[in-house]
Design an enzyme around this catalytic site. Structure first.
Site, PDB file in Angstrom:
ATOM      1  N   GLU A   1       2.295  -6.952   8.406  1.00 22.63           N
ATOM      2  CA  GLU A   1       3.305  -5.376   8.507  1.00 22.63           C
ATOM      3  C   GLU A   1       3.621  -5.844   6.986  1.00 22.63           C
ATOM      4  OE1 GLU A   1       0.059  -5.050  10.530  1.00 22.63           O
ATOM      5  OE2 GLU A   1       1.157  -3.273  10.160  1.00 22.63           O
TER       6      GLU A   1
ATOM      7  N   ASP B   1      -9.437   0.671 -24.528  1.00 23.15           N
ATOM      8  CA  ASP B   1      -9.273   0.615 -23.246  1.00 23.15           C
ATOM      9  C   ASP B   1      -9.718   1.731 -22.532  1.00 23.15           C
ATOM     10  OD1 ASP B   1      -9.315  -2.327 -23.339  1.00 23.15           O
ATOM     11  OD2 ASP B   1      -7.290  -2.537 -22.076  1.00 23.15           O
TER      12      ASP B   1
ATOM     13  N   ARG C   1      -3.233  -8.941 -21.194  1.00 18.46           N
ATOM     14  CA  ARG C   1      -3.978  -9.172 -21.349  1.00 18.46           C
ATOM     15  C   ARG C   1      -3.342  -8.016 -22.448  1.00 18.46           C
ATOM     16  NH1 ARG C   1      -6.323  -4.296 -21.450  1.00 18.46           N
ATOM     17  NH2 ARG C   1      -8.059  -5.190 -22.480  1.00 18.46           N
TER      18      ARG C   1
ATOM     19  N   PRO D   1       1.044  -1.314  -0.147  1.00 16.19           N
ATOM     20  CA  PRO D   1       0.008  -0.236  -0.114  1.00 16.19           C
ATOM     21  C   PRO D   1       0.705   1.380  -0.069  1.00 16.19           C
ATOM     22  CG  PRO D   1       0.465  -1.290   2.162  1.00 16.19           C
ATOM     23  CD  PRO D   1       0.715  -1.607   0.856  1.00 16.19           C
TER      24      PRO D   1
HETATM   25  N1  LIG Z   1      -4.028  -2.576   1.753  1.00 15.13           N
HETATM   26  C1  LIG Z   1      -3.152  -2.635   0.531  1.00 15.13           C
HETATM   27  C2  LIG Z   1      -3.607  -2.165  -0.211  1.00 15.13           C
HETATM   28  C3  LIG Z   1      -2.847  -1.669  -2.048  1.00 15.13           C
HETATM   29  C4  LIG Z   1      -1.693  -2.706  -2.028  1.00 15.13           C
HETATM   30  N2  LIG Z   1      -1.230  -3.463  -3.243  1.00 15.13           N
HETATM   31  C5  LIG Z   1      -0.719  -4.155  -3.273  1.00 15.13           C
HETATM   32  S1  LIG Z   1      -0.538  -4.868  -1.456  1.00 15.13           S
HETATM   33  C6  LIG Z   1      -2.384  -3.750  -1.447  1.00 15.13           C
HETATM   34  C7  LIG Z   1      -2.359  -3.842   0.309  1.00 15.13           C
END
Ligand SMILES: Nc1ccc2ncsc2c1
Length: 247
Positions: A116, A173, A158, A89
């Protein structure tokens, strides 16, 4: 293209056996290999995580199993070097542009974390041998990175030559570079021409390809303005003439 994925839940990647990616693998266009991280953890419990230094909630993935797993997939003295993608994230946003870039790579190695995250030193150590990208698929809470791998692998696969039956659809797209860049796709219709009292827009039945293209672009601009006004800001003035903006 070769794709390797290291995970404690390789079964989470089972969808890579079906549909578009599955067909690409069956055609030999894609070589996907899954690896169980715990195979590189040699204590009796096959431990891959531990408490975080500095305290705090949750657990952190240990460096030793990850380093061993990455080196088992891509031995330092082996042939070729993969591009390492670490779904997180806190990474850079995954975009169609990045998907296009990754589609030109001969070998991708995905390292989805749980808990984590992975001890930072794993990323730093890997970066001495290969290109590393930390990539996020969006701002929400997930339990791990495997679902992000599914998203990224499909978006990349794709784009590979021979994977999609009709190359046209890649060009049209949403977000694809070119005329549709930064525009959402408009509404689509198929038979019957009238259904529950709702008719297909007549322009789509007109056979007038110029009018159809103009209508589709207008609808794409309307949908983008409604759902993603942030994307409209990226359109240069040359992309959107005054008429379009007024639409
Ligand atoms: N929680 C979360 C949000 C986005 C993301 N992108 C790759 S792993 C991940 C994990």
């Amino acid at each position: 293209m070769r794709i390797d994925v290291v995970s404690i839940f390789p079964e989470y990647l089972a969808p890579l056996d079906v549909s578009l990616v599955g067909k690409a693998r069956a055609k030999g266009l894609l070589d996907v290999r899954l690896h169980q991280l715990r195979d590189q953890a040699h204590d009796v419990h096959r431990t891959v995580d531990d408490t975080p230094y500095g305290g705090g909630p949750g657990m952190v993935m240990k460096p030793e199993p990850w380093a061993a797993a990455l080196e088992a997939v891509a031995p330092p003295d082996g042939e070729g070097v993969p591009r390492l993608i670490v779904p997180t994230p806190s990474g850079r946003p995954f975009t169609q542009e990045l998907a296009v870039e990754l589609a030109s790579e001969p070998w991708l190695l995905f390292a989805p974390a749980r808990y984590e995250g992975i001890d930072r030193r794993v990323i730093e150590d890997a970066a001495t041998r290969m290109r590393v990208d930390e990539v996020s698929i969006g701002d929400y809470v997930l339990a791990g990175g495997e679902v992000a791998v599914l998203v990224m692998v499909e978006a990349v696969a794709r784009l590979l030559p021979g994977v999609l039956g009709n190359a046209e659809s890649v060009r049209d797209d949403s977000f694809a570079p070119g005329a549709m860049a930064n525009l959402l796709e408009g509404p689509v219709y198929t038979k019957p021409a009238e259904w529950r009292g709702r008719e297909v827009p007549p322009v789509l039945l007109s056979g007038n390809h110029g009018a159809i293209a103009r209508w589709r672009r207008d609808q794409a601009l309307r949908r983008t303005a409604e759902n993603r006004p942030d994307l409209l800001e990226r359109l240069t003035s040359g992309d959107v003439d005054k008429h379009d903006r007024a639409a």
